[in-house]
Motif scaffolding. Structure first.
Motif, PDB file in Angstrom:
ATOM      1  N   GLN A  10      -2.044  -3.998   4.724  1.00  0.00           N
ATOM      2  CA  GLN A  10      -1.435  -4.531   5.934  1.00  0.00           C
ATOM      3  C   GLN A  10      -0.428  -5.619   5.563  1.00  0.00           C
ATOM      4  OE1 GLN A  10      -4.594  -4.556   9.372  1.00  0.00           O
ATOM      5  NE2 GLN A  10      -5.419  -5.662   7.624  1.00  0.00           N
ATOM      6  N   ALA A  11       0.662  -5.591   6.228  1.00  0.00           N
ATOM      7  CA  ALA A  11       1.661  -6.654   6.103  1.00  0.00           C
ATOM      8  C   ALA A  11       2.188  -6.924   7.501  1.00  0.00           C
ATOM      9  CB  ALA A  11       2.775  -6.249   5.156  1.00  0.00           C
ATOM     10  N   GLY A  12       1.622  -7.920   8.152  1.00  0.00           N
ATOM     11  CA  GLY A  12       1.968  -8.173   9.538  1.00  0.00           C
ATOM     12  C   GLY A  12       1.556  -6.986  10.394  1.00  0.00           C
ATOM     13  N   PRO A  13       2.492  -6.414  11.182  1.00  0.00           N
ATOM     14  CA  PRO A  13       2.145  -5.255  12.023  1.00  0.00           C
ATOM     15  C   PRO A  13       2.235  -3.925  11.277  1.00  0.00           C
ATOM     16  CG  PRO A  13       4.371  -5.944  12.502  1.00  0.00           C
ATOM     17  CD  PRO A  13       3.857  -6.927  11.483  1.00  0.00           C
ATOM     18  N   HIS A  14       2.571  -3.938   9.992  1.00  0.00           N
ATOM     19  CA  HIS A  14       2.829  -2.706   9.245  1.00  0.00           C
ATOM     20  C   HIS A  14       1.612  -2.344   8.398  1.00  0.00           C
ATOM     21  CE1 HIS A  14       6.823  -3.679  10.602  1.00  0.00           C
ATOM     22  NE2 HIS A  14       6.850  -4.790   9.846  1.00  0.00           N
ATOM     23  N   ARG A  15       1.260  -1.001   8.310  1.00  0.00           N
ATOM     24  CA  ARG A  15       0.090  -0.519   7.582  1.00  0.00           C
ATOM     25  C   ARG A  15       0.454   0.699   6.748  1.00  0.00           C
ATOM     26  NH1 ARG A  15      -5.392  -0.761  11.207  1.00  0.00           N
ATOM     27  NH2 ARG A  15      -5.262  -2.956  11.820  1.00  0.00           N
ATOM     28  N   PRO A  50       4.885  -3.065   3.443  1.00  0.00           N
ATOM     29  CA  PRO A  50       4.089  -3.094   2.214  1.00  0.00           C
ATOM     30  C   PRO A  50       4.102  -1.737   1.512  1.00  0.00           C
ATOM     31  CG  PRO A  50       2.637  -2.760   4.063  1.00  0.00           C
ATOM     32  CD  PRO A  50       4.039  -2.862   4.650  1.00  0.00           C
ATOM     33  N   LEU A  51       3.461  -1.686   0.245  1.00  0.00           N
ATOM     34  CA  LEU A  51       3.232  -0.451  -0.512  1.00  0.00           C
ATOM     35  C   LEU A  51       1.735  -0.150  -0.531  1.00  0.00           C
ATOM     36  CD1 LEU A  51       5.629  -1.053  -3.548  1.00  0.00           C
ATOM     37  CD2 LEU A  51       6.084   0.229  -1.444  1.00  0.00           C
ATOM     38  N   SER A  52       1.347   1.165  -0.721  1.00  0.00           N
ATOM     39  CA  SER A  52      -0.078   1.552  -0.723  1.00  0.00           C
ATOM     40  C   SER A  52      -0.742   1.163  -2.043  1.00  0.00           C
ATOM     41  CB  SER A  52      -0.221   3.061  -0.492  1.00  0.00           C
ATOM     42  OG  SER A  52       0.393   3.766  -1.551  1.00  0.00           O
ATOM     43  N   LEU A  53      -2.144   1.040  -2.019  1.00  0.00           N
ATOM     44  CA  LEU A  53      -2.938   0.664  -3.195  1.00  0.00           C
ATOM     45  C   LEU A  53      -3.208   1.879  -4.071  1.00  0.00           C
ATOM     46  CD1 LEU A  53      -5.566  -1.750  -1.591  1.00  0.00           C
ATOM     47  CD2 LEU A  53      -3.393  -2.317  -2.679  1.00  0.00           C
TER      48      LEU A  53
END
Length: 997
Positions: free
Chosen positions: A702-707, A629-632
């Motif tokens: 969060q995208a699955g196990p990725h943060r 993912p990308l940060s907010l």
């Protein structure tokens, strides 16, 4: 002379007289009294009475005697006056009065002993007690002592009143007595119903009461007793026992007299039997008659058996009244009978009849059931039996029975349209009337039909095949079948199942192989033609399918293992639930991996690998993986709708499964709250926080196990307002003490505002520390209300305001005065106006001399005086003026004053002895504080005596004065510094020789 207004009364006493008179004007020094017989002139009794006495009793006098009484009064200065009056004593009543009938029904004899004293005669009055009418009125001479009353009513109560007469007075004595009763005649007793008897009689007017007693002769007990007043000629006895003999006795009563009368006997009607039935008995050719025993009694039952529809009697039986059934033996089979049961009690009967009943018939024999080679019909036959006809029952086994009836003479019946392959049951019975004999029973089968729609399917399984079919439209007992390999024609499996089966599964078969199944239906000893079906087993799916992430370049790699058995090719399908487009790839049977590029960030993808073999496909389970993912961006924290809430918002800049919002206290790095929100949500409300606190927010994508984390944002919650705000005046100064309770949560401090009500001046503001709970507002105006507001402050935010109104204590009135304007009922109050404001004045006037209620006046805030009216004369009062502002008060000091007293009333003088002068008076109103009495010698006008008395005094006696001398007297009422005097009144003291001897 002076009139004494003499009066005489006896107050109900025959031997005494009470003489009363009025005291002459100026009083009397004594009285002489003389009593004598009227016209004799000779005194019988003398008496005397002192001054102030106005009555005298004469006792021991003769009843009914006339007397003359003379009264002589001795006045002042040796004067006298006399007056005479006549009176008569009341007579006395007679003694030992008696009234008797002597057993007569029409005569009463009266006698008495003479009354004591004198009398003019006797008066007799006889009354009928029930009607209260006067029957006889007679006057007799004073020496008479008996009297006879005749021609009276039989069985009646009379009251006699004998009065002794003397002048206009009389004395009475009363007595009651009865005449003897007469006896009723013609007593009759007859039944009215099964539970009632009617009694009647004649000549009932000669008795006050009739007493009836009804006896049950069966139980020898009294059933009913009745007392009836004069004039009743009949009575119905209810709630009796049916069919029972009763005895009735009658007697007449009048007062103490009772005379026996006639008697009679009668029966009540019996009740007919209930629920009369005639039914078959246990023995052959027997019928039993039964009935329910009705209420009451009876002598016996008469039971009559009747044959046929015309009801001709065939047998009669008598049984006891306690029986409830009879059995008739040796009757003809198949005959129709009825029974009549009659209850007999004395001369009366009651009957009931049953419905018709029949005897049992015999069952037929030689019963058979055959198919005769046809699968759709069966032939039933039997031998002839005695009876009116036959009842046939035919049905499949364990199914509802179909009944039919045939007349006598038919011995067979064919059933058409039956179901093949079904077991049927046949029963036949002989019918006679409502009865049916025991049935004869037999069973048989029809032929089965072949099964339909046979199929063979793998149902998606690689090692099993399922056979299914639809049962034939008719019945069967089961199915048999054989499974073959189609190519090799090798037998694989044999099976037999019940008729309720419609499918069977063959296990442990070879994947991807073709098989053939042959099946037939069975019913009893019969089998249907064979049916067949074919199908293939299912291929196996690939195993070990995985999907892994590649970060640079952004993509996903797929891996799988080759499945067992034959495979034509592999088909790969990659898709995402958040994107409608999907990727489909086909590869050869020897390929085991593939990489997908150009995917979206933060998205979950799914992969399915399918094996294709022949006409069937077999797919693997889904494999899944996420791209990074990308940060907010633009994270913002603002206060929420409540003091315990924060509103967090952000902007999504890339994909992702969800976001994790982490909340921590600004002064600490530890996380106190983790909230997960799904992708697509761009705001969140956090509640349950501490009001007035500083917080830090960080959002993790969060995208699955990725943060990946966002930037940190700072925000405040709104503080809570102070609790229990109050503003109360300070008692020692014109100030307000403001108090509050610390609210839950945190804050940086407090902000206070104060504004005077009704004033255009700006409000005063001041601050207080975060731990403060009170502040004093000084230098305020007395009797004035202020609006006080307070806020809790945290960062740039304020709490909701809390407001309260407080008033300072008003200033008290000064220079209060209470003056008397020269009145006996008014007082005047005035005072100086104090500084500051007030709502009104309350003036209270207290009575210090009496227990009367306080007087209260409510006056305007600008008033400075008031007048009190309608006060009690000669009383002392205290006044208090209070300035009132809201619930606060300020009181002046109390001052007191008196009202003028009223002069005494009814001043009287008397000389009870030669050297004394008695003074008496009456108080006006409530009286006075005290009294001053002055006595003057009238001749010399000099004061010879003075006395000061208390407020309770109403008289005083001056002693050691000169006898026969005229004196003047004044009495002054005093109250505080004020006094009021009576006019001067004169009177003579007595001479020594003027006293009553």
């Amino acid at each position: 002379g002076t009139l004494l207004n003499l009066s005489v009364s006896d107050h109900g006493r025959s031997d005494s007289l009470l003489l009363s008179w009025d005291e002459p004007e100026g009083g009397a020094e004594g009285y002489l009294l003389a009593l004598s017989s009227l016209g004799s002139g000779t005194p019988l009794q003398n008496g005397s009475a002192g001054p102030n006495i106005t009555s005298f009793w004469f006792h021991g006098l003769t009843p009914g005697m006339r007397y003359e009484i003379e009264v002589t009064a001795t006045l002042a200065c040796m004067e006298t006056t006399s007056q005479t009056v006549t009176a008569q004593t009341s007579p006395s009543p007679v003694h030992n009065l008696s009234l008797s009938s002597g057993g007569s029904s029409a005569v009463l004899h009266a006698s008495w002993a003479h009354a004591r004293g004198q009398r003019d005669g006797y008066h007799l009055a006889l009354y009928h007690s029930d009607s209260q009418t006067l029957v006889r009125n007679a006057s007799v001479l004073p020496n008479a002592s008996t009297f006879l009353f005749d021609g009276l009513l039989a069985g009646s109560e009379y009251a006699l009143k004998v009065s002794t007469l003397a002048g206009s007075s009389q004395a009475s004595t009363s007595i009651h007595q009865w005449t003897a009763p007469s006896i009723p005649t013609q007593l009759r007793l007859s039944p009215g119903s099964s539970t009632s008897l009617v009694a009647s009689w004649a000549g009932a007017g000669g008795a006050a009461w009739l007493h009836l007693a009804l006896h049950n002769l069966l139980t020898q007990t009294v059933t009913t007793t009745l007392s009836a007043r004069r004039g009743l000629t009949s009575y119905t006895f209810q709630h009796l026992h049916p069919g029972t003999q009763y005895w009735l006795g009658l007697s007449a009563t009048a007062g103490p007299y009772t005379v026996g009368g006639p008697n009679a006997t009668a029966w009540t009607y019996p009740l007919s039997p209930d629920n009369v039935t005639l039914s078959s008995a246990e023995e052959q050719s027997s019928l039993q008659a039964c009935w329910s025993t009705p209420a009451g009694e009876r002598d016996f039952y008469l039971v009559t058996l009747q044959e046929g529809e015309d009801g001709a009697p065939t047998r009669n039986i008598s049984v006891g009244g306690d029986n409830s059934h009879v059995t008739f033996h040796g009757l003809s089979p198949g005959k129709q009978y009825s029974v009549q049961v009659t209850a007999v009690a004395g001369p009366y009967r009651a009957s009931a009849r049953s419905t018709a009943a029949w005897t049992q018939p015999l069952a037929p024999s030689g019963v058979s059931l055959s198919s005769q080679g046809s699968p759709y019909s069966l032939l039933a036959s039997w031998e002839e039996a005695v009876g009116e006809g036959y009842m046939l029952a035919f049905s499949p086994v364990e199914h509802p029975v179909k009944n039919s009836s045939l007349l006598r003479g038919v011995t067979n019946f064919t059933y058409e349209g039956l179901r093949p392959g079904t077991l049927y049951t046949f029963e036949v019975s002989t019918v006679a009337g409502p009865y049916t004999s025991t049935p004869r029973r037999i069973t048989n089968w029809t032929y089965p039909l072949p099964l339909e729609q046979l199929t063979l399917s793998n149902q998606g399984h690689s090692t099993s095949l399922q056979a299914s079919w639809r049962a034939a439209p008719t019945g069967s007992t089961g199915y048999t079948g054989t499974l073959w390999e189609t190519k090799s024609q090798e037998r694989v499996r044999n099976m037999t199942v019940g008729n309720n089966w419609t499918n069977v599964t063959f296990e442990d078969l070879v994947p991807g192989r073709q098989y053939t199944l042959e099946m037939a239906a069975m019913a009893g000893p019969y089998r249907s033609p064979v049916r067949s079906a074919t199908d293939w087993t299912y291929p196996l799916a690939p195993a070990g399918v995985t999907l892994t992430n590649t970060r640079r370049p952004l993509g996903l790699s797929a891996f799988w293992d080759k499945a067992a058995g034959d495979v034509d090719q592999f088909h790969l399908q990659l898709y995402s639930k958040s994107h409608p487009a999907q990727r489909n790839i086909s590869v050869g049977p020897d390929t085991h991996n593939f990489t997908f590029l150009g995917l979206s960030p933060g998205i979950q993808y799914f992969l399915k690998v399918t094996v294709l073999t022949g006409p069937y496909r077999s797919s693997s389970h889904f494999a899944t993986e996420w791209t990074y993912p990308l940060s907010l961006a633009n994270v913002s924290v603002q206060p929420g709708q409540g003091p315990q809430e924060l509103h967090v918002s952000w902007v999504e800049s890339g994909g992702g499964r969800d976001h994790l919002v982490q909340l921590s206290v600004a002064e600490s790095l530890s996380v106190i709250r983790n909230v997960s929100v799904p992708r697509g949500v761009t705001q969140l409300d956090l509640d349950g926080l501490v009001p007035g606190s500083r917080y830090r927010v960080e959002i993790i994508s969060q995208a699955g196990p990725h943060r990946i984390s966002s930037q940190t944002a700072i925000g405040y919650t709104v503080p809570l307002p102070p609790l229990s705000l109050s503003a109360s005046p300070v008692s020692t100064a014109w100030a307000l003490a403001v108090h509050w309770e610390t609210p839950p949560g945190q804050r940086d401090g407090y902000l206070l505002s104060m504004h005077e009500e009704g004033s255009s001046a700006p409000a005063r503001n001041l601050e207080a520390g975060k731990d403060s709970t009170n502040v004093t507002l000084a230098r305020l105006a007395p009797g004035t209300c202020y609006l006080v507001g307070i806020w809790a402050v945290a960062g740039p935010y304020r709490s909701l305001p809390q407001n309260v109104t407080g008033c300072t204590v008003p200033a008290a009135p000064t220079n209060l005065s209470l003056t008397n304007p020269g009145s006996s009922s008014e007082l005047y109050t005035c005072w100086n106006k104090p500084p500051g404001g007030r709502d009104h004045y309350r003036a209270i006037l207290y009575s210090l001399s009496t227990q009367s209620r306080d007087r209260v006046q409510t006056l305007s805030p600008d008033a400075q005086n008031t007048t009190w009216t309608h006060l009690e004369a000669g009383s002392r009062f205290a006044v208090q003026v209070i300035a009132v502002k809201g619930s606060f008060e300020a009181s002046s000091t109390n001052v007191t004053q008196w009202t003028h007293p009223l002069a005494p009333a009814n001043l009287t003088l008397g000389s009870p002895s030669a050297s004394t002068l008695q003074v008496s008076w009456a108080a006006r109103g409530r009286g006075a504080e005290g009294y001053v009495v002055d006595v003057y010698d009238t001749a010399s006008s000099s004061r010879v005596g003075r006395v000061v008395l208390g407020g309770d005094a109403r008289s005083h006696t001056f002693r050691n004065l000169s006898s026969g001398t005229r004196y003047g007297v004044t009495v002054r009422a005093t109250a505080g510094p004020f006094h009021t005097s009576t006019p001067n009144l004169t009177h003579c003291t007595r001479e020594y020789d003027a006293l009553l001897a």
